[in-house]
Design a protein around this motif. Structure first.
Motif, mmCIF file in Angstrom:
data_model
loop_
_atom_site.group_PDB
_atom_site.id
_atom_site.type_symbol
_atom_site.label_atom_id
_atom_site.label_comp_id
_atom_site.label_asym_id
_atom_site.label_seq_id
_atom_site.Cartn_x
_atom_site.Cartn_y
_atom_site.Cartn_z
ATOM 1 N N LEU A 102 -2.769 -5.959 12.154
ATOM 2 C CA LEU A 102 -2.391 -6.992 11.219
ATOM 3 C C LEU A 102 -2.185 -6.443 9.670
ATOM 4 O O LEU A 102 -1.327 -6.756 9.097
ATOM 5 C CB LEU A 102 -3.363 -8.230 11.019
ATOM 6 C CG LEU A 102 -3.518 -8.900 12.220
ATOM 7 C CD1 LEU A 102 -4.556 -10.220 12.155
ATOM 8 C CD2 LEU A 102 -2.215 -9.613 12.823
ATOM 9 N N ASN A 103 -3.199 -5.645 9.469
ATOM 10 C CA ASN A 103 -2.928 -5.006 8.186
ATOM 11 C C ASN A 103 -3.752 -3.588 8.039
ATOM 12 O O ASN A 103 -5.102 -3.511 8.508
ATOM 13 C CB ASN A 103 -3.563 -5.779 7.025
ATOM 14 C CG ASN A 103 -3.234 -5.603 5.656
ATOM 15 O OD1 ASN A 103 -2.084 -4.973 5.418
ATOM 16 N ND2 ASN A 103 -4.262 -5.960 4.676
ATOM 17 N N ILE A 104 -3.213 -2.679 7.246
ATOM 18 C CA ILE A 104 -3.942 -1.435 6.893
ATOM 19 C C ILE A 104 -4.070 -1.520 5.400
ATOM 20 O O ILE A 104 -3.184 -1.247 4.620
ATOM 21 C CB ILE A 104 -3.118 -0.289 7.330
ATOM 22 C CG1 ILE A 104 -2.818 -0.411 8.955
ATOM 23 C CG2 ILE A 104 -3.711 1.008 7.252
ATOM 24 C CD1 ILE A 104 -1.999 0.440 9.422
ATOM 25 N N GLU A 105 -5.427 -1.132 4.953
ATOM 26 C CA GLU A 105 -5.615 -1.059 3.492
ATOM 27 C C GLU A 105 -6.523 0.208 3.387
ATOM 28 O O GLU A 105 -7.686 0.097 3.154
ATOM 29 C CB GLU A 105 -6.529 -2.445 3.101
ATOM 30 C CG GLU A 105 -5.674 -3.503 3.208
ATOM 31 C CD GLU A 105 -6.350 -4.582 2.365
ATOM 32 O OE1 GLU A 105 -7.171 -4.382 1.374
ATOM 33 O OE2 GLU A 105 -5.866 -5.960 2.622
ATOM 34 N N LEU A 106 -5.703 1.326 3.314
ATOM 35 C CA LEU A 106 -6.202 2.636 2.892
ATOM 36 C C LEU A 106 -5.616 3.169 1.906
ATOM 37 O O LEU A 106 -4.595 2.805 1.538
ATOM 38 C CB LEU A 106 -6.292 3.343 4.288
ATOM 39 C CG LEU A 106 -6.958 3.055 5.459
ATOM 40 C CD1 LEU A 106 -6.416 3.803 6.729
ATOM 41 C CD2 LEU A 106 -8.375 3.414 5.078
ATOM 42 N N PRO A 107 -6.074 4.341 1.234
ATOM 43 C CA PRO A 107 -5.107 5.192 0.316
ATOM 44 C C PRO A 107 -3.753 5.222 0.722
ATOM 45 O O PRO A 107 -3.334 5.606 2.065
ATOM 46 C CB PRO A 107 -5.969 6.152 0.064
ATOM 47 C CG PRO A 107 -7.252 5.897 0.237
ATOM 48 C CD PRO A 107 -7.400 5.123 1.399
ATOM 49 N N VAL A 108 -2.591 5.438 0.053
ATOM 50 C CA VAL A 108 -1.198 5.428 0.530
ATOM 51 C C VAL A 108 -1.115 6.847 1.555
ATOM 52 O O VAL A 108 -0.473 6.601 2.459
ATOM 53 C CB VAL A 108 -0.386 5.682 -0.586
ATOM 54 C CG1 VAL A 108 1.004 5.916 -0.309
ATOM 55 C CG2 VAL A 108 -0.346 4.405 -1.582
ATOM 56 N N HIS A 109 -1.559 7.927 1.026
ATOM 57 C CA HIS A 109 -1.324 8.960 2.016
ATOM 58 C C HIS A 109 -2.181 8.663 3.519
ATOM 59 O O HIS A 109 -1.512 9.281 4.463
ATOM 60 C CB HIS A 109 -1.962 10.316 1.051
ATOM 61 C CG HIS A 109 -3.344 10.339 1.132
ATOM 62 N ND1 HIS A 109 -4.104 9.709 0.282
ATOM 63 C CD2 HIS A 109 -4.221 11.035 2.098
ATOM 64 C CE1 HIS A 109 -5.385 10.081 0.341
ATOM 65 N NE2 HIS A 109 -5.675 10.687 1.477
ATOM 66 N N MET A 110 -3.256 8.222 3.505
ATOM 67 C CA MET A 110 -3.771 8.066 4.650
ATOM 68 C C MET A 110 -2.943 6.707 5.697
ATOM 69 O O MET A 110 -2.804 7.109 6.750
ATOM 70 C CB MET A 110 -5.262 7.437 4.837
ATOM 71 C CG MET A 110 -6.033 8.621 4.272
ATOM 72 S SD MET A 110 -7.878 8.122 3.962
ATOM 73 C CE MET A 110 -8.415 8.046 5.557
ATOM 74 N N GLU A 111 -2.529 5.847 4.831
ATOM 75 C CA GLU A 111 -1.776 4.838 5.425
ATOM 76 C C GLU A 111 -0.548 5.351 5.946
ATOM 77 O O GLU A 111 -0.039 5.135 7.110
ATOM 78 C CB GLU A 111 -1.597 3.585 4.656
ATOM 79 C CG GLU A 111 -0.842 2.426 5.334
ATOM 80 C CD GLU A 111 -0.959 1.200 4.087
ATOM 81 O OE1 GLU A 111 0.002 0.617 4.506
ATOM 82 O OE2 GLU A 111 -1.737 1.257 3.285
#
Length: 79
Positions: free
Chosen positions: A23-32
């Motif tokens: 549903l959602n991924i809340e990680l630092p941009v590079h990891m996402e």
């Protein structure tokens, strides 16, 4: 669908042998972005294959197996 399948939770709480929808991924941009490049996007089906020590999950995403650490899986919301 039963009530358990419609509840949201972090992927880190997933059970072996079950499949979930991201549903959602809340990680630092590079990891996402890296996860997205590997095929994990919102709406993707993720199957939990195994759980290793210290919270490492072995998951299948679009036919490929990955090992993801707890610091990652706790920030991915699934149902």
């Amino acid at each position: 669908m039963n009530q358990i399948e419609t509840q949201t939770m972090p992927l880190s709480s997933g059970k072996i042998g079950e499949s979930y929808e991201v549903l959602n991924i809340e990680l630092p941009v590079h990891m996402e972005k890296r996860l997205e490049a590997l095929g994990m996007t919102r709406g993707t089906k993720v199957s939990v294959l195994n759980c290793k020590g210290r919270g490492i999950l072995i998951v299948r995403i679009r036919g490929t197996r990955f090992a993801l650490g707890r610091n990652i899986t706790k920030n991915i919301t699934v149902r």
